[in-house]
Write a protein that holds these residues in place. Sequence first.
Motif, short mmCIF file in Angstrom:
data_model
loop_
_atom_site.label_atom_id
_atom_site.label_comp_id
_atom_site.label_asym_id
_atom_site.label_seq_id
_atom_site.Cartn_x
_atom_site.Cartn_y
_atom_site.Cartn_z
N MET A 22 45.30 35.17 21.69
CA MET A 22 46.57 34.36 21.10
C MET A 22 47.37 35.24 20.61
SD MET A 22 47.56 32.70 18.26
CE MET A 22 46.55 31.80 17.21
N MET A 24 51.11 35.96 18.29
CA MET A 24 52.05 35.38 17.32
C MET A 24 53.47 36.08 17.81
SD MET A 24 52.58 33.83 14.50
CE MET A 24 51.47 33.67 13.25
N LYS A 48 51.73 31.55 20.39
CA LYS A 48 52.47 30.62 19.20
C LYS A 48 53.40 31.25 18.62
CE LYS A 48 49.90 30.96 15.27
NZ LYS A 48 48.96 30.46 14.29
N TYR A 75 53.15 27.39 22.32
CA TYR A 75 52.73 26.13 21.39
C TYR A 75 53.48 26.36 20.12
CZ TYR A 75 48.83 28.09 19.00
OH TYR A 75 47.81 28.93 18.35
N GLY A 77 54.03 26.58 16.06
CA GLY A 77 52.80 26.83 14.97
C GLY A 77 52.55 25.49 14.15
N TYR A 104 50.72 22.35 24.75
CA TYR A 104 49.80 22.56 24.01
C TYR A 104 50.46 22.16 22.59
CZ TYR A 104 46.72 25.71 26.56
OH TYR A 104 45.79 26.25 27.34
N GLU A 106 49.40 22.55 18.04
CA GLU A 106 48.53 22.85 16.88
C GLU A 106 48.70 21.67 15.73
OE1 GLU A 106 48.05 26.03 13.37
OE2 GLU A 106 48.56 26.92 15.59
N GLU A 135 43.72 23.93 13.71
CA GLU A 135 43.61 24.88 12.67
C GLU A 135 42.53 24.48 11.40
OE1 GLU A 135 46.19 28.64 11.75
OE2 GLU A 135 46.68 26.97 10.36
N GLU A 204 41.55 33.81 13.83
CA GLU A 204 42.82 34.65 13.58
C GLU A 204 42.26 36.10 13.14
OE1 GLU A 204 45.95 31.04 12.88
OE2 GLU A 204 45.14 32.18 11.23
N GLY A 225 43.15 35.43 17.67
CA GLY A 225 44.30 35.12 17.60
C GLY A 225 45.17 35.74 16.30
N ASN A 226 46.36 35.30 16.40
CA ASN A 226 47.53 35.84 15.70
C ASN A 226 47.52 37.39 15.94
OD1 ASN A 226 47.88 33.53 14.36
ND2 ASN A 226 47.63 34.05 12.23
#
Length: 276
Positions: A22, A24, A48, A75, A77, A104, A106, A135, A204, A225-226
């Motif tokens: 994922m 960022m 994201k 998506y 944030g 999507y 979050e 999250e 993340e 992620g991130n």
Amino acid sequence: MNYDLSQLPERTAKPREQGYTMVMDKGMSLREVEDFLEVSATYTDVVKLGWATSYVVPNLKQKLEIYRAAGIPVYFGGTLFEAFIIRNQFDDYRRLLDNFGMEYAEVSDGSIDLDHGRKCEYIRELSKSVRVLSEVGSKDAEKIIPPYKWISQMETELQAGAIKVIGEAREGGNVGLFRSTGEVRSGLVEEILTKIPSERIIWEAPQKAQQVWFIKLLGTNVNLGNIAPNEVVSLETIRLGLRGDTFTHFLDMDAVDPMFHPAAKSTKPGTSMPRG
């Protein structure tokens, strides 16, 4: 790939349910998105648009179209979701998702104190029309959530309809799953894994050392992620054991050139093992 190399771990293929990367996007321009996708689209599963950057960036519709043309879901944030919720604008948020054709969403509560039952209601409602990523964890470094609460929240949010839960770390990787130094709260992670299947979690992990830690613990197809756009290719090489940090992690050392066997190293001064 550009050539053959043996003894590489097997990566899942897109569209995948395990092995997510994922990314960022913190406000890239259209040209930057195009350049990023030229190199990294193959290795990117979802993007994201960080926190509420989608509110202020120009050409949002064009950016979303570029991602969609490359087959990359996008998506908004979780902080944007929270900005709508705290203003009592949930219906407006749902219209926003519809207006931009988002697939999507979050749901998070990292910046607000949101009753967990109500959070699950939002997940249930949104999951009727979009794929929900929820999250868990706070963006407040002073707020330490005990492991049993992480587990309980992850379980109930998955039951409410989230396709995956995200372990909070912020874009800096210094809260939630991690100490302020960036060190992994290994006891927390290991306790979570006693109850929550790893394929249902996106960790993340913006820092390279964090990515290496999770790959060594959970394998090449751990969900991460991130990830910064300019680090996606680097991460893929770490996943495949093609960077020093994981160089020997996936190798069968009995099958490599004998000069690199541990016994040979101990009897031949001057030779060295590749470092992982």
